[in-house]
Structures are given as C-alpha cells and as structure tokens.
Design an enzyme around this catalytic site. Structure first.
Site, PDB file in Angstrom:
ATOM      1  N   GLY A  17      44.905  48.696  38.302  1.00 25.16           N
ATOM      2  CA  GLY A  17      43.519  48.248  38.484  1.00 25.16           C
ATOM      3  C   GLY A  17      43.387  46.740  38.539  1.00 25.16           C
ATOM      4  CB  ALA A  18      45.812  44.091  39.032  1.00 29.89           C
ATOM      5  CB  SER A  19      42.115  45.241  43.409  1.00 32.43           C
ATOM      6  OG  SER A  19      41.272  46.243  42.887  1.00 32.43           O
ATOM      7  NE  ARG A  20      36.815  45.961  42.701  1.00 31.57           N
ATOM      8  CZ  ARG A  20      37.224  47.084  43.286  1.00 31.57           C
ATOM      9  NH1 ARG A  20      37.521  48.136  42.558  1.00 31.57           N
ATOM     10  NH2 ARG A  20      37.358  47.156  44.589  1.00 31.57           N
ATOM     11  N   GLY A  21      38.116  42.381  38.402  1.00 29.21           N
ATOM     12  CA  GLY A  21      37.738  42.477  36.988  1.00 29.21           C
ATOM     13  C   GLY A  21      38.797  42.006  36.005  1.00 29.21           C
ATOM     14  CB  ILE A  22      39.561  43.335  32.608  1.00 30.50           C
ATOM     15  CG1 ILE A  22      38.144  43.143  32.034  1.00 30.50           C
ATOM     16  CG2 ILE A  22      40.614  43.125  31.517  1.00 30.50           C
ATOM     17  CD1 ILE A  22      37.645  44.289  31.184  1.00 30.50           C
ATOM     18  N   GLY A  23      41.685  43.362  35.004  1.00 28.60           N
ATOM     19  CA  GLY A  23      43.078  43.425  35.459  1.00 28.60           C
ATOM     20  C   GLY A  23      43.467  42.197  36.263  1.00 28.60           C
ATOM     21  CE1 TYR A 168      35.040  55.173  29.622  1.00 26.02           C
ATOM     22  CE2 TYR A 168      33.695  54.654  27.703  1.00 26.02           C
ATOM     23  CZ  TYR A 168      34.574  54.263  28.693  1.00 26.02           C
ATOM     24  OH  TYR A 168      34.991  52.950  28.760  1.00 26.02           O
TER      25      TYR A 168
END
Length: 426
Positions: A17-23, A168
């Site tokens: 999940g490194a394409s945006r945000g925290i990653g 969740y």
C-alpha cells in the site's frame, strides 16, 4: 521532525500500500537514506478519486534519493505477493524490512456490513498481512537487521471497540495478533512490531470518513514516517512492541509536535482504538470484557437504573436538552442549516427524537420529525447529552464509534457548528 541518520542506506524495504498515504510517507523517509523501496500496491492506473499510482510514488522515491521498484500487488492474491518478492530479491539481492501497511476499512455494524466488505477486510488486513509476512520471512532471516512492521493498534478487549464495527476491529486486531505470534516465533531472528497513531492522520481515507474540514483535526503522515524510521533503525532485539507514534517520538527527544499538525494549534482528534477520554478508561473490561452487572446498569450520572427503564421522563437530561434546543431555535439557524436531524437514542432515556432546521421556524422534540430526516444519528442517550453540552466532540464520537451517522455528512458537520454556539446555553 526526526532527522535521517543514513542507517537505512542500501536496505531494501517491501511496503504494501505504498502508492499513497502512510505507506508512501514511510517510503519517502527511507528513500532519503538511499534505501531501495519495493512499492507493492494495486494502483497502476490513476484512480478516479484517490491520488497516486505505484509509478508516481516510484518517481517521488527516486527524486528523494532512493531506488524504487513498483510492483502491482493486490495482497488478496498470493501469487502476486510471491512474484513481487521474487522480483525484489532478484533486483536488490534480498529484503531487509517488510512494512504491512495495506488496509481496508468499513466502520459499519454487523447487519450493515455486506459479506464482500467482510471478505475484503479479512483478506487484506489479516490474510494479506499474514501471507506477505510468510513470503518475506525466508529472505528477512538472511538480513543483518530484519524488521516487520504492521500498521495496527494495540489490542484492547474493551467491548466498545467491537460493538460498532465488529468486522473491522477483528481484522485490525488480526494484524496485531500476527505481531504477537511472529515476534515470539522469530525472536532473535526478525524484529516484529506494530505502530499506531495517537491522533487522526490526514489521508484520503480520513477525508472519506470525516468529510470536509476534518484535516484541521489531523496530523500529517510525516509523524508515522518518523516513528517507523525510528523503529526500523533499532536492533532486531527490539521486538513484540505495540508502539504509539507520539509516545515513541517523545522518548526519542522530539519536543515540537506542531510541525506534524495540518493546522498547528487546532485541537487534534484522537485516533480510535485508543482510550482517550476519562469515561472510556472507566469502561476497562474486567476479566476479558465481562462488565459487572452493576456497571452495566448505571445511568449517565452513575445512578443505578433498571436496564429496561421507561421512556424519558419530562425532567430527564435528554428531554431537558431538547427543551433548551427548542428554546434556542431561530430563523437564522433554519436558514443557514436547512436540514432535518433524527436521533435514535439507546439507553435509559432512549427512543426517537428530532431537530427540524428546515421547516419554517424550526422545531425539536420527542418522536419522528414532521418531514423525512436528512441525517439519522444513533448513539446512547448519555453520549447525546455529553455531545450537546460540549463534553464530547461529535467528530470524536463518530471516529470512536460512539456516534453512527446515516445520510448527509455535510449536514452533520453543519450541526456540529451549531452545537458550538448552543453549548453556552446548555
């Protein structure tokens, strides 16, 4: 801000999940040391509403001083994980760090959560974390200072964290259980830790959950990037920890936290899964979540009440709150709000109540509104009174699961503004 030390130079990080945000923020921090980053995410084509792809992230990582390997990885697909790990090892010679950041969220109750959403959260959060860890571990064991870092919360068996979004919570705690188990299983070989924010972090997901204006109550992703960097540069003997970003950074000597705020000086919203209010800490479970019967049947002021008490009496706190709201009604409120709010309250003074700020003059009281509600809010009567007397922020109530909102989110935010003006009268 935590300065870079160069300790991650030449290290290979596999980040889901490194394409945006925290990653992506964690990737950019490591890139400044000259690290190699495997961007394992599924966004290859631009998303209609979300920013960034694996290729735009790769360009930013290279510009920051790192080497990037963008890989199309949906962590629900085991073969895609295996392929990306093999490609990473072939390209960079190994893997030193795994960051399990990819996550799916739906803050919905049991009956409202579609099966496909349950499957998504379990597949991405629990199974995806487990399989990515399993696939990377043989390579991590060959590294000099290997780490697995899961973006997941400290486990807290207080029922309040389960009751409003059971699926969740189970899925995020599944990630935390991977930390518990793997830290012990690979002790002395691979460090395994969890990281979670103390306050809300401004990401695309937060915009979707909180609506416009929410960013002022959030911190930047930089705080998690700094905390992650701090963990990943520690020796592998630092393992099995559930770390809160601010707590760790304070221990590391960071004093200025305003640099991490979107709007310095603005009150910050605590993240959910952390006990932040006095009344939350009082709800700590006894013996894995069993509340004493006496606790369970106490009213908002600690007075013992019958669990099946009658509807609100005229002098109840809820009725009194609506009496004050009715008295404060004005043409101005109606003109500027143009919304009808229905409240489904549970607990001692439960039932359906409403505030009509659309019809001429406005009205408020017990029962269903005269016209169809634009927003339906569900919460306990005790929390309702706290919210209308300024003791509980609506945004915090929503984020911690105490308040559930159906309908027009923008109108719900308008009601919050009205509340701040009403508080002085309540």
């Amino acid at each position: 801000m935590l300065p870079n030390t160069g300790k991650l130079a030449g290290c290979t990080l596999f980040i889901t999940g490194a394409s945006r945000g925290i990653g992506k923020a964690i990737a950019l921090k490591a890139a400044k040391d000259g690290a190699n980053i495997v961007i394992a995410a599924k966004t290859a084509e631009p998303h209609p509403t979300l920013p960034g792809t694996i290729y735009t992230a790769a360009a930013e990582i290279e510009a920051a001083g790192g080497k990037a390997l963008p890989c199309i990885v949906n962590v629900r697909e085991e073969q895609q994980i295996i392929n990306a790990v093999e490609k990473a090892v072939k390209t960079f010679g190994g893997i030193d760090i795994l960051v399990n950041n990819a996550s799916a969220i739906s803050l919905t109750g049991t009956l409202e959560t579609e099966t496909k959403k349950v499957n998504l959260m379990m597949d991405v959060n629990v199974r995806g974390t487990y399989l990515t860890s399993k696939t990377c571990l043989p390579h991590l064991r060959k590294s000099r200072n290997p780490h697995i870092l899961n973006l997941s919360p400290p486990m807290n068996l207080n029922p309040m964290w389960f009751k409003n979004h059971c699926a969740y919570t189970i899925s995020k705690y599944g990630m935390s259980m991977c930390v518990l188990g793997m830290a012990e299983e690979f002790r002395g070989e691979v460090a395994v830790n969890a990281l979670w924010p103390k306050t809300a972090i401004h990401t695309a997901a937060m915009d979707m959950l909180g609506g416009s204006g929410i960013e002022k109550q959030c911190r930047k992703t930089d705080i998690l990037a700094d905390a992650a960097y701090c963990i990943l540069t520690k020796p592998k003997s630092f393992t099995g920890n559930f770390i809160i970003d601010e707590v760790l950074l304070r221990e590391e000597g960071v004093k200025d936290f305003d640099v991490y705020a979107i709007a310095p000086g603005h009150p910050l919203m605590p993240d959910f899964f952390l006990d932040v209010e006095a009344d939350m800490t009082a709800m700590k479970q006894e013996g894995y979540g069993r509340e004493s019967t006496e606790k369970k049947h106490k009213g908002p002021d600690g007075v013992k009440v019958n669990a099946e008490s009658a509807p609100a009496s005229p002098l109840s706190p809820v009725a009194e709150t609506f009496r004050v709201i009715q008295g404060a009604m004005s043409e101005e409120y109606v003109r500027t709000t143009q919304g009808v709010f229905q409240f489904e309250l549970s607990g001692d003074e439960g039932g359906t109540w409403y505030i009509d700020l659309k019809t001429k003059g406005g009205s408020a009281g017990f029962g269903k509104p005269p016209v169809t509600a634009d927003v339906v809010m569900s919460m306990s009567s005790a929390d309702f009174v706290k919210m209308f007397t300024g003791k509980l922020k609506p945004t915090l109530a929503f984020m911690s699961g105490k308040l559930r909102i159906k309908g027009n989110m923008a109108l719900a935010i308008k009601l919050e503004k009205m509340l701040t003006q009403l508080n002085s009268k309540l």
